[in-house]
Design an enzyme around this catalytic site. Sequence first.
Site, PDB file in Angstrom:
ATOM      1  N   GLU A   1      -5.352  16.544 -11.457  1.00 53.87           N
ATOM      2  CA  GLU A   1      -5.515  16.334 -13.466  1.00 53.87           C
ATOM      3  C   GLU A   1      -7.629  16.992 -12.412  1.00 53.87           C
ATOM      4  O   GLU A   1      -7.875  16.311 -13.426  1.00 53.87           O
ATOM      5  CB  GLU A   1      -5.728  15.986 -13.923  1.00 53.87           C
ATOM      6  CG  GLU A   1      -6.229  16.942 -14.955  1.00 53.87           C
ATOM      7  CD  GLU A   1      -5.656  15.042 -16.594  1.00 53.87           C
ATOM      8  OE1 GLU A   1      -3.793  14.971 -16.357  1.00 53.87           O
ATOM      9  OE2 GLU A   1      -5.850  15.195 -17.739  1.00 53.87           O
TER      10      GLU A   1
ATOM     11  N   ARG B   1      -4.676  20.638 -15.017  1.00 54.17           N
ATOM     12  CA  ARG B   1      -3.635  20.187 -15.647  1.00 54.17           C
ATOM     13  C   ARG B   1      -4.055  19.193 -16.374  1.00 54.17           C
ATOM     14  O   ARG B   1      -2.628  19.063 -17.762  1.00 54.17           O
ATOM     15  CB  ARG B   1      -3.122  18.852 -14.695  1.00 54.17           C
ATOM     16  CG  ARG B   1      -2.313  17.977 -14.551  1.00 54.17           C
ATOM     17  CD  ARG B   1      -1.913  16.651 -13.997  1.00 54.17           C
ATOM     18  NE  ARG B   1      -0.629  15.673 -13.582  1.00 54.17           N
ATOM     19  CZ  ARG B   1      -0.291  15.466 -13.050  1.00 54.17           C
ATOM     20  NH1 ARG B   1      -0.363  15.443 -11.878  1.00 54.17           N
ATOM     21  NH2 ARG B   1       0.904  14.394 -13.869  1.00 54.17           N
TER      22      ARG B   1
ATOM     23  N   ASN C   1      -2.469  17.490 -21.222  1.00 50.31           N
ATOM     24  CA  ASN C   1      -2.352  16.509 -22.620  1.00 50.31           C
ATOM     25  C   ASN C   1      -2.492  16.761 -23.834  1.00 50.31           C
ATOM     26  O   ASN C   1      -3.257  15.753 -25.147  1.00 50.31           O
ATOM     27  CB  ASN C   1      -3.418  15.928 -22.110  1.00 50.31           C
ATOM     28  CG  ASN C   1      -3.795  14.926 -20.394  1.00 50.31           C
ATOM     29  OD1 ASN C   1      -2.122  14.460 -20.112  1.00 50.31           O
ATOM     30  ND2 ASN C   1      -4.817  15.090 -20.039  1.00 50.31           N
TER      31      ASN C   1
ATOM     32  N   HIS D   1      -3.226   9.153 -28.331  1.00 47.57           N
ATOM     33  CA  HIS D   1      -3.770   7.876 -27.426  1.00 47.57           C
ATOM     34  C   HIS D   1      -4.367   7.221 -28.657  1.00 47.57           C
ATOM     35  O   HIS D   1      -4.223   5.576 -28.471  1.00 47.57           O
ATOM     36  CB  HIS D   1      -4.402   8.480 -26.579  1.00 47.57           C
ATOM     37  CG  HIS D   1      -3.397   8.492 -25.245  1.00 47.57           C
ATOM     38  ND1 HIS D   1      -3.842   9.333 -24.324  1.00 47.57           N
ATOM     39  CD2 HIS D   1      -2.071   9.283 -25.138  1.00 47.57           C
ATOM     40  CE1 HIS D   1      -3.175   9.305 -23.308  1.00 47.57           C
ATOM     41  NE2 HIS D   1      -2.152   9.211 -23.894  1.00 47.57           N
TER      42      HIS D   1
ATOM     43  N   HIS E   1      -3.052  15.158 -27.255  1.00 48.04           N
ATOM     44  CA  HIS E   1      -2.727  13.214 -26.043  1.00 48.04           C
ATOM     45  C   HIS E   1      -4.147  13.318 -26.884  1.00 48.04           C
ATOM     46  O   HIS E   1      -4.110  11.064 -26.724  1.00 48.04           O
ATOM     47  CB  HIS E   1      -2.816  13.388 -25.100  1.00 48.04           C
ATOM     48  CG  HIS E   1      -1.265  13.768 -24.701  1.00 48.04           C
ATOM     49  ND1 HIS E   1      -0.823  14.732 -24.707  1.00 48.04           N
ATOM     50  CD2 HIS E   1      -0.325  12.912 -23.772  1.00 48.04           C
ATOM     51  CE1 HIS E   1       0.977  14.798 -24.327  1.00 48.04           C
ATOM     52  NE2 HIS E   1       0.961  13.312 -23.634  1.00 48.04           N
TER      53      HIS E   1
ATOM     54  N   LYS F   1       5.610  22.037 -16.544  1.00 45.05           N
ATOM     55  CA  LYS F   1       5.228  21.275 -15.917  1.00 45.05           C
ATOM     56  C   LYS F   1       5.264  20.674 -14.439  1.00 45.05           C
ATOM     57  O   LYS F   1       4.082  20.886 -14.173  1.00 45.05           O
ATOM     58  CB  LYS F   1       5.739  19.223 -16.743  1.00 45.05           C
ATOM     59  CG  LYS F   1       4.946  18.080 -15.871  1.00 45.05           C
ATOM     60  CD  LYS F   1       4.835  17.108 -16.432  1.00 45.05           C
ATOM     61  CE  LYS F   1       4.093  16.026 -16.040  1.00 45.05           C
ATOM     62  NZ  LYS F   1       3.929  14.846 -16.599  1.00 45.05           N
TER      63      LYS F   1
ATOM     64  N   HIS G   1       5.014   7.031 -28.127  1.00 40.48           N
ATOM     65  CA  HIS G   1       3.725   7.141 -27.315  1.00 40.48           C
ATOM     66  C   HIS G   1       4.514   9.105 -27.933  1.00 40.48           C
ATOM     67  O   HIS G   1       3.409   9.988 -28.423  1.00 40.48           O
ATOM     68  CB  HIS G   1       4.249   7.366 -25.858  1.00 40.48           C
ATOM     69  CG  HIS G   1       3.849   8.717 -25.538  1.00 40.48           C
ATOM     70  ND1 HIS G   1       1.765   8.828 -25.465  1.00 40.48           N
ATOM     71  CD2 HIS G   1       4.202   9.708 -24.984  1.00 40.48           C
ATOM     72  CE1 HIS G   1       1.406   9.805 -24.375  1.00 40.48           C
ATOM     73  NE2 HIS G   1       3.201  10.206 -24.751  1.00 40.48           N
TER      74      HIS G   1
ATOM     75  N   GLU H   1       7.060  16.430 -26.923  1.00 42.78           N
ATOM     76  CA  GLU H   1       6.752  17.163 -25.624  1.00 42.78           C
ATOM     77  C   GLU H   1       7.191  18.387 -24.832  1.00 42.78           C
ATOM     78  O   GLU H   1       6.431  19.402 -24.775  1.00 42.78           O
ATOM     79  CB  GLU H   1       7.094  16.071 -24.152  1.00 42.78           C
ATOM     80  CG  GLU H   1       6.248  14.274 -24.827  1.00 42.78           C
ATOM     81  CD  GLU H   1       4.488  15.093 -24.144  1.00 42.78           C
ATOM     82  OE1 GLU H   1       4.129  15.714 -23.609  1.00 42.78           O
ATOM     83  OE2 GLU H   1       3.915  13.179 -24.443  1.00 42.78           O
TER      84      GLU H   1
ATOM     85  N   ARG I   1       0.583  -1.647   0.063  1.00 42.68           N
ATOM     86  CA  ARG I   1       0.036   0.072   0.098  1.00 42.68           C
ATOM     87  C   ARG I   1       1.336   1.372   0.413  1.00 42.68           C
ATOM     88  O   ARG I   1       0.143   2.016   0.550  1.00 42.68           O
ATOM     89  CB  ARG I   1      -0.828   0.144   0.938  1.00 42.68           C
ATOM     90  CG  ARG I   1      -1.801  -0.834   0.999  1.00 42.68           C
ATOM     91  CD  ARG I   1      -3.012  -0.703   2.158  1.00 42.68           C
ATOM     92  NE  ARG I   1      -3.895  -1.912   2.033  1.00 42.68           N
ATOM     93  CZ  ARG I   1      -4.110  -2.888   2.683  1.00 42.68           C
ATOM     94  NH1 ARG I   1      -3.495  -2.827   3.767  1.00 42.68           N
ATOM     95  NH2 ARG I   1      -4.721  -4.029   2.756  1.00 42.68           N
TER      96      ARG I   1
ATOM     97  N   LYS J   1       2.087  10.981 -12.332  1.00 41.30           N
ATOM     98  CA  LYS J   1       1.160  10.146 -12.817  1.00 41.30           C
ATOM     99  C   LYS J   1       1.789   8.586 -13.053  1.00 41.30           C
ATOM    100  O   LYS J   1       3.134   8.519 -13.131  1.00 41.30           O
ATOM    101  CB  LYS J   1       0.947  10.467 -14.157  1.00 41.30           C
ATOM    102  CG  LYS J   1      -0.332  11.610 -14.216  1.00 41.30           C
ATOM    103  CD  LYS J   1      -1.081  11.790 -15.501  1.00 41.30           C
ATOM    104  CE  LYS J   1      -2.624  12.721 -15.202  1.00 41.30           C
ATOM    105  NZ  LYS J   1      -2.965  13.268 -16.724  1.00 41.30           N
TER     106      LYS J   1
END
Lengths: 362, 362
Positions: free
Chosen positions: A234, A238, A242, A249, A245, A224, A262, A182, A118, A140
Amino acid sequence: MKTLTVDLGDRSYPIHIGSGLLGQSALWTPHIRGRQVMIVTNETVAPLYLAKVREALTAYQVDEVILPDGEQYKNLDTLNLIFDALLSRTHNRTTTLVALGGGVVGDMCGFAAACYQRGVDFIQVPTTLLSQVDSSVGGKTGVNHALGKNMIGAFYQPNVVLIDTDTLQTLPDRELSAGMAEVIKYGLIADAGFYQWVSDNISGLMRGEADLLATAIERSCACKADVVGQDETETGIRAILNFGHTFGHAIEAHQGYGVWLHGEAVGTGMLMAADYGYRTGKITRAELNGLRVMLEQAGLPIVAPADMGCEDFLSRMRIDKKVMDGRIRLVLLEKIGEAFVTTDIDTNALNQTLCAGAQLGY
Amino acid sequence: MKTLTVDLGDRSYPIHIGSGLLGQSALWTPHIRGRQVMIVTNETVAPLYLAKVREALTAYQVDEVILPDGEQYKNLDTLNLIFDALLSRTHNRTTTLVALGGGVVGDMCGFAAACYQRGVDFIQVPTTLLSQVDSSVGGKTGVNHALGKNMIGAFYQPNVVLIDTDTLQTLPDRELSAGMAEVIKYGLIADAGFYQWVSDNISGLMRGEADLLATAIERSCACKADVVGQDETETGIRAILNFGHTFGHAIEAHQGYGVWLHGEAVGTGMLMAADYGYRTGKITRAELNGLRVMLEQAGLPIVAPADMGCEDFLSRMRIDKKVMDGRIRLVLLEKIGEAFVTTDIDTNALNQTLCAGAQLGY
């Protein structure tokens, strides 16, 4: 060495950027609280940098797990290899995981750290340009699912990010291009001056000039860190990170993870978002053309896959994480240097962009 | 209906306890913010209570995933069935997961909620005594690994816990016994008066008398909520809730998950911890004997598995999550009604307890 800070209250952490950082024990030890360290890396990076990291960590019980290399392995099965290693070497709650590699290694190692017992400590040591400017910062973490990218994960912050710019010397050209997508993104969404600087220096950056790359990394990380500090999970701003993206994606998922890198998919995705921006009057034809030329100079694809039709894009985009109550949300340009998030989409313009194919950006 | 609160700042949430709660829409709607609900349940519970829950949720898009029943399915593969269902039905970030079932369903559904799209809402609807008094409250979620129980997971709090005491009417006797082990635990570690009350009422409780069970659930949840409110992520006092669990986990792992019920293993584990307490002078022979008799009246095993030797226990205990820097940490009794955590262990007494076999508790 330059140091930036990601400002998240009691979970704030430093980003160190410089040459030769991997071997400096003094940069590691303040961030390791137990006696155990598990280095998570892959079969490509291990022969290059594992020995150097081990040398810096001789004071600890250091174990390692070497994953197969590639986005297609970013899944729950590969994640379980990390848990296997931790448990078979009886790592306890005070262990520290080290993500030594690119974005895939960082995302999986970070998610493993979030879930193991955890939650245990971890350190990001990104070795690709893309992971240095993007995925290693901001917390992330996660893995892909056959039905969607990064659908399973956690927000989980590292103790420190160590960016050793020397690692870029061994980076393949295609990976450098992917990372540059990026870098260009930060300029486009948040800093017109930086966008111009990248445009002016794209040739030197692509030749791998160390000083230029260090500057690009530092300004990208600063952008960033600033955005993440405002909105860690987010719920708002934030999402502008993306940019490109949602389109990207869709390309990655349609082609099968690992076929397009990517960053390559994000590059084409940004051009699609800009193409839509031109069609809706937000940017000029000259600005759109300038982006297309810069992406080409960065060695990035500027045409969506030939076998991807509008419907392929739309069906993929409908299961993107940014969808809310069935409405597609997109990050779009207000102008060069400023992005916004919206569900208010001009369907005509979007369809034209999605069907533009080889005409994208013209 | 009684309502308690788990006090965790902006993540505080209510626990409602009473008869007939499942069908009351008004208890559900304040805790569902989107239009989508995914009910996670298992093949045993679904025929009993799924229809009733669906009736209360007619205002939403309700989907369901029915898992196989049993601790042996609490793993990453089964977890992935939940992600499959969420993605194939295009559930988005505003979805709410509902854990309808016992501890295994609750732990897996909660962990799926923690990880799906990096975190969505969830509601705990525990249908076994054990999950009502223990696992549904406090935010511990996760799955097992072949090398250790609950080794992969997250701290993740539900929006609300709905405890419908009517569900205990369909609970098998063996499951009632397993839950009673945790009820007895709260008395032992934190509330001597409640321990005495359980001892006085154990026959009525085991006959399933509704008023007695409601009181037992309420006092158990109050104890757990109090401890969790003080220490959500178990950096300190929360560890006392693991009383009996280090021994118990060793039994479960050695026998293979699902052979002994968790509560059964905890029952025997508590007797082992008390046996050690007697050997080190913390409790009297009469108190130890009293616990053994109460466990027997609760239908719980009071002898460790015949094929488990001291070394089997020790090797399993060394990879327990509570191990720190290689030292076994145990939760032990200071007296009836008070527990403490320590790594300072009398090896002789521990070996005697671990080798006591059928003599445990005499």
